[in-house]
Design a protein around this motif. Structure first.
Motif, short mmCIF file in Angstrom:
data_model
loop_
_atom_site.label_atom_id
_atom_site.label_comp_id
_atom_site.label_asym_id
_atom_site.label_seq_id
_atom_site.Cartn_x
_atom_site.Cartn_y
_atom_site.Cartn_z
N ALA A 37 63.63 -15.05 -27.62
CA ALA A 37 62.87 -15.63 -28.74
C ALA A 37 61.70 -16.44 -28.21
O ALA A 37 61.87 -17.31 -27.34
CB ALA A 37 63.79 -16.50 -29.59
N GLY A 38 60.52 -16.14 -28.70
CA GLY A 38 59.33 -16.87 -28.31
C GLY A 38 58.63 -16.32 -27.08
O GLY A 38 57.56 -16.82 -26.71
N ARG A 39 59.19 -15.31 -26.45
CA ARG A 39 58.59 -14.77 -25.23
C ARG A 39 57.44 -13.82 -25.57
O ARG A 39 57.54 -13.01 -26.48
CB ARG A 39 59.64 -14.02 -24.42
CG ARG A 39 59.13 -13.52 -23.06
CD ARG A 39 60.21 -12.83 -22.26
NE ARG A 39 59.72 -12.41 -20.95
CZ ARG A 39 60.43 -11.75 -20.05
NH1 ARG A 39 61.70 -11.43 -20.33
NH2 ARG A 39 59.92 -11.42 -18.88
N GLU A 40 56.37 -13.93 -24.81
CA GLU A 40 55.20 -13.08 -24.98
C GLU A 40 54.85 -12.44 -23.64
O GLU A 40 54.92 -13.11 -22.60
CB GLU A 40 54.00 -13.86 -25.52
CG GLU A 40 54.19 -14.41 -26.93
CD GLU A 40 52.94 -15.07 -27.45
OE1 GLU A 40 51.94 -15.10 -26.69
OE2 GLU A 40 52.95 -15.56 -28.60
N THR A 69 66.04 -13.13 -38.87
CA THR A 69 65.40 -11.85 -38.57
C THR A 69 64.68 -11.95 -37.22
O THR A 69 64.00 -12.94 -36.96
CB THR A 69 64.39 -11.46 -39.66
OG1 THR A 69 65.09 -11.30 -40.90
CG2 THR A 69 63.70 -10.15 -39.33
N ILE A 70 64.87 -10.92 -36.38
CA ILE A 70 64.19 -10.83 -35.09
C ILE A 70 63.19 -9.68 -35.17
O ILE A 70 63.56 -8.54 -35.51
CB ILE A 70 65.19 -10.59 -33.95
CG1 ILE A 70 66.17 -11.76 -33.85
CG2 ILE A 70 64.46 -10.39 -32.63
CD1 ILE A 70 65.53 -13.06 -33.42
N GLU A 71 61.94 -9.97 -34.85
CA GLU A 71 60.88 -8.96 -34.93
C GLU A 71 60.14 -8.87 -33.60
O GLU A 71 59.87 -9.90 -32.95
CB GLU A 71 59.87 -9.33 -36.02
CG GLU A 71 60.44 -9.27 -37.43
CD GLU A 71 59.40 -9.63 -38.47
OE1 GLU A 71 59.64 -9.35 -39.66
OE2 GLU A 71 58.36 -10.21 -38.10
N LEU A 72 59.86 -7.66 -33.20
CA LEU A 72 59.03 -7.39 -32.03
C LEU A 72 57.66 -6.96 -32.52
O LEU A 72 57.52 -5.93 -33.18
CB LEU A 72 59.66 -6.29 -31.17
CG LEU A 72 58.92 -5.98 -29.86
CD1 LEU A 72 59.09 -7.13 -28.87
CD2 LEU A 72 59.42 -4.68 -29.24
N LEU A 134 58.10 -11.61 -29.20
CA LEU A 134 59.33 -11.59 -29.97
C LEU A 134 59.34 -12.81 -30.88
O LEU A 134 59.32 -13.94 -30.41
CB LEU A 134 60.55 -11.61 -29.05
CG LEU A 134 61.90 -11.30 -29.72
CD1 LEU A 134 61.95 -9.86 -30.16
CD2 LEU A 134 63.07 -11.62 -28.80
N ARG A 135 59.34 -12.58 -32.18
CA ARG A 135 59.28 -13.65 -33.17
C ARG A 135 60.63 -13.78 -33.88
O ARG A 135 61.29 -12.78 -34.18
CB ARG A 135 58.19 -13.37 -34.20
CG ARG A 135 56.78 -13.37 -33.60
CD ARG A 135 56.35 -14.80 -33.26
NE ARG A 135 55.00 -14.83 -32.74
CZ ARG A 135 54.68 -14.89 -31.46
NH1 ARG A 135 55.66 -14.93 -30.55
NH2 ARG A 135 53.43 -14.93 -31.06
N THR A 136 60.99 -15.02 -34.16
CA THR A 136 62.26 -15.33 -34.83
C THR A 136 61.98 -16.03 -36.15
O THR A 136 61.23 -17.00 -36.19
CB THR A 136 63.14 -16.23 -33.96
OG1 THR A 136 63.40 -15.56 -32.71
CG2 THR A 136 64.47 -16.50 -34.65
#
Length: 430
Positions: A37-40, A69-72, A134-136
């Motif tokens: 989460a939060g990684r770019e 929800t987890i979104e790429l 990766l957005r949470t």
């Protein structure tokens, strides 16, 4: 000496842990990245190895993650890329190797919803550079809307199935959307067809799905650029749909109404089940709702009665001012309902007038008139009331004001002994 060995052992463990982490983030033959989460990540353009796989390993199931929800998200310029989804990196690699040219459709997806409680991977194939993040979202707004809307739809399905306005609005909406689907499908079928994969991709459902997705993603811009066409289409399709619904009318057969109700409830249950990735919790909610819906109404009434007796609600007594205000309001409302009923076709004029011959009922109606008043006067008074006149006469208003508005003195409430003796003498022996 022991402290040096201990220090050397600690550095060795740290080095081995870092090496092991890097080894886990890489799979032989696959450019694989474990996302958190939060990684770019910024991927540099590489024409030799254009496939990169990004995976999320999931997390534990908890009620606090019910709406999570987890979104790429893939930030890339242009549409010159392809994506592959799988449960792990090996499956993504296999799909990439087995993919053929006719499986590539002209639309591109840039946001991928990953599995929250188990591993899921997305592979991106392109020779260009791009950025992956990766957005949470702990509370997904659309999941909340779907859950609340489905619950409301489930419990109001019986009422909506009998509602005429709901039938008209649903028929018009389905007509507008359904006619658009028909137009898109006809346009897709009019494209010249060829044999093989071109027929599947261009002349069939492939182009239809592409047109629908293009309209969905560019809906706002299309409406802004072609307002006249969009409004004209909605008006024409809506009028035609209204005419069809009006021609056949709303449903009157009880079995057809039951089918509509059950269909809406089934859609509501599916919406609840898929409103969260925590399938066990949504399934439990579905079972609870179905069980409650199947309980007979008399059992529910008994349970409510027992609950109210066991935990009675606190009732706040009205103040004198509130009591007077509520009495005035209810009196005006009841009189207006009576006047409206007398004007309606349901009112039997002769039967109502015949009831006015009873002096006691007339006393209650006018507020205490004299008994000697004639029946003709009663009917005239009633006719004046129905036409908007007051329900009280001047004598009743004067009597009310003199009895309730004139303050009584204390000496009026007290009597002397002589007065009591005089009253007893007048009464006589008992």
């Amino acid at each position: 000496m022991d402290s040096r060995r201990l220090l050397y052992l600690s550095f060795s463990i740290i080095f081995l842990s870092a090496s092991l982490t890097q080894a886990l983030d890489k799979i032989p033959g696959i450019d694989y990245y474990r996302m958190q989460a939060g990684r770019e990540l910024i991927i540099v353009a590489d024409s030799k190895n254009p496939l990169y796989v990004f995976c999320y390993h999931g997390e534990r199931k908890m009620l606090t993650t019910f709406f999570k929800t987890i979104e790429l998200r893939v930030d890339i310029v242009g549409d010159n890329f392809h994506h592959y989804e799988g449960s792990n990196a090996t499956e993504v690699k296999q799909k990439h190797s087995e993919a053929s040219w006719f499986t590539f459709y002209p639309w591109r997806q840039r946001v991928f919803r990953l599995e929250l409680y188990k591993e899921s991977c997305v592979g991106i194939e392109t020779a260009s550079g791009y950025k992956v993040a990766l957005r949470t979202r702990w509370v997904d707004f659309w999941r909340v809307v779907v859950l609340v809307g489905s619950v409301v739809l489930f419990f109001t399905a019986s009422h909506l199935a009998h509602n005429t306005f709901f039938h008209y609005t649903t028929g018009i909406s389905l007509g507008v959307v359904g006619s658009l689907l028909i137009v898109v499908y006809v346009v897709a079928r009019m494209v010249p067809k060829k044999s093989g994969a071109v027929t599947l991709m261009v002349g069939g459902w492939g182009l239809t799905v592409y047109l629908l997705q293009y309209l969905w993603q560019n809906f706002v811009s299309i409406v802004k650029e072609h307002q006249a066409v969009a409004v004209g289409y909605v008006v024409v399709a809506g009028l035609v749909s209204f005419a069809v619904v009006y021609r056949y009318g709303p449903l009157t057969d009880q079995r057809s109404i039951n089918l509509v109700q059950w269909s809406m409830q089934l859609v509501a249950l599916l919406g609840i089940f898929f409103s969260s990735q925590y399938r066990e919790a949504t399934l439990g909610l579905v079972l609870v709702m179905v069980t409650y819906h199947c309980v007979p109404d008399k059992w529910k009434a008994k349970a409510q009665t027992y609950w109210r007796r066991r935990f009675p609600p606190k009732v706040r007594p009205l103040t004198e001012e509130e009591y007077i205000q509520q009495g005035n309001y209810e009196t005006r409302r009841a009189l207006e309902e009576l006047r409206t009923f007398c004007h309606s076709p349901k009112c039997d004029a002769w039967k109502t007038i015949s009831r006015l011959q009873s002096p006691q009922r007339y006393v209650q109606f006018v507020g205490g008139p004299q008994r000697g008043q004639s029946t003709t006067t009663k009917r005239e008074r009633f006719a004046e009331f129905v036409e908007g006149g007051s329900h009280l006469d001047d004598e009743a208003i004067l009597a009310y004001e003199s009895n309730h508005l004139t303050p009584l003195r204390d000496e009026d409430l007290l009597t002397t002994d002589d007065e009591d003796e005089v009253e007893e003498e007048q009464r006589g022996p008992t």
